[in-house]
Design an enzyme around this catalytic site. Sequence first.
Site, short mmCIF file in Angstrom:
data_model
loop_
_atom_site.label_atom_id
_atom_site.label_comp_id
_atom_site.label_asym_id
_atom_site.label_seq_id
_atom_site.Cartn_x
_atom_site.Cartn_y
_atom_site.Cartn_z
N ASP A 105 0.95 -11.68 -6.38
CA ASP A 105 0.99 -11.00 -5.10
C ASP A 105 2.42 -11.16 -4.57
OD1 ASP A 105 0.14 -10.05 -2.48
OD2 ASP A 105 0.30 -12.17 -1.89
N LYS A 157 -2.29 -1.62 3.99
CA LYS A 157 -1.96 -1.71 5.41
C LYS A 157 -2.79 -0.78 6.31
CE LYS A 157 1.06 -4.82 4.43
NZ LYS A 157 0.41 -6.11 4.21
#
Length: 630
Positions: free
Chosen positions: A9, A50
């Site tokens: 990540d 997001k």
Amino acid sequence: MMIQAVIFDWAGTTIDYGSQAPIIAFQQAFHHFDIDIPTADIRQDLGLDKLTHVKKMMAQPEIQAKWEAKYPTIPIEEAVIQIYRQSQSDIVTVLAETAKLKPGVKALMTYLEEQGIKVGSTTGYTQAMLDRVIPLAAKQGYQPQVNVTSEQTNGVGRPNADMLLYALKRLGVNDPKRAIKVGDTVNDILEAKQAHAIAVGVVVGGNQVGLSEKEYDLLSASEKRAVTTKAASQLKAAGADYVISNIDDLIRLIPALDIIEANRPTPEPILLTPGPLTTSETVKSQMLVDHGTWDDEYKRDTQAVRAELLRLANASQEDYAAVLMQGSGTFAVESTLGTAIPKKDAVLMIAINGAYGQRMAQIADYLDIRHVDVVFAEDEITDWPRIQSELTAHPEVTHFAVVHCETTTGILNPIETIIPKVHAMGITTIVDAMSSFGGVPINTADLGLDYLISSSNKCVQGVPGFGLVIAKRPTIDQTKGNARSLALDLYDQYRTFEDHDGKWRFTSPTHVVYAFLQALRELNAAGGVTARNRRYAENEAKLREGMAKLGYEPVIKADVQSPIITSFKYPSQQFDFQALYEYLKKNGFIIYPGKVSNIDSFRIGNIGQVFAPDIDQLLELIKQYSVVEV
Ligand SMILES: *Cc1c(COP(=O)(O)O)cnc(C)c1O
């Protein structure tokens, strides 16, 4: 080295200590609309893409209430978009300030490179954000070979596995189990689990701790322990296989995984084969005791098996006898053909639509039995009209044999139609019900069937070791002296069981008999043949439908498909069965090669201790295999 790739990540894992950038950017964006949002409310869903993240925050009642109070005319859906856009413009500047490598990343990269382990990334960042970050990280010495955002996977981000599987595919890693996914959020762990990769959570400098480097350094040792323990337990609760403190702890974990892997007891695979098949633990455990064969108790147990077999076959003790025969199923077939059919003045007709019908013809050749073969296409049932006309053309036929479930394809032949009609013509009937008996109801007496053949290791769910024949007494009584073989003399075997209260001729497979007796008990306890048939049929339907969705076409039509085993055509000419076999074997499933002569096919069995969740798991594995392979 077991590990072939590590997928990282970004924020909170390799860069941006404490995952500050999205927090700051979201706070600024909300602030722009004059709404204060607590850091904790942002943190809990970090790692999502997001837009989804903004949606989740706006779904919170307090935030929604604040928005509605300030902007009563702007609907929430519109608010989501406005805040998302604002955060996107804010984060560009914030990212530049926070895109600093976390401590240990450079050392880890050196190690991975030395080991030849590939490096990739997946992220909750948008592509635009990622494009900002990549050059900043590269300047500091961190440069993954592939970087995947959800824009590259049709908008499907975490917790789904798509980004991770796509990254592995691009890196040329076929087995997700040989890849580590490292991340600092719950969504990172869920992504790894869904992909069946090794899920590693990193705690220090991650989102679950949620502190900047400065804030964390100011904590006392015990405070540090408290926050990291809490974060670790959250990641573990999400399913993390391992949780590490710092990212460079991977340098110790990766070689340790080799040792763990080498010492892992190999779990028993599930056999999706037409026998031997997966048996229950309790059936297997019966074989841990040694038994003598002269023993009265053993003879009684053998008699119990024989009586129970008649019940399963819907045949009475008066009219029928169960004869057990050492060896595999073929031994019982050979024993039956070689004993039932006299050496003189007898002709056997065999209806053939697959390899097991062919095998009976081969046995007849070995034993010098005259036979007329009625050969059908392998994807067609042995239907009565054709058999009838062949019988008319061959009045010399005295015996007739057919396979019930032809395991070559899994096709179910219509013995309910054929056998009574052949029987009515005065012809002795023989059915190889090897792979159907116990899994498909058969009314032996109603059919007037003379011989039904099966074995210990098919649908009764015992282990391999003996065949069984349900024989009509008046028929077998006339077969004395017919046998072409001493060991396979079915008549003599029958008389020994009858005359000596269940005594076997020659050494019997004692362990197998006890396992079989237990299997019979379990068959009854589970609701008998009807219930077993239902379970197999559910497995089969689930398998066939699931495989169709993955592009695998069955060999035979659904209306003639048995619940026992399903054959699938190769999906393409390049299809490599061996590769699929090895992949499934590594993941705990054994499937079966094909036997159809003119079609490239493979088979998957639905019988044994196999249940719907097993089929689901298999389908999931094949789905992943297809994603990686195709
Ligand atoms: C399994 C099977 C047999 C017997 O095979 P063996 O390998 O000898 O146990 C015979 N006929 C059919 C239809 C079968 O499925």
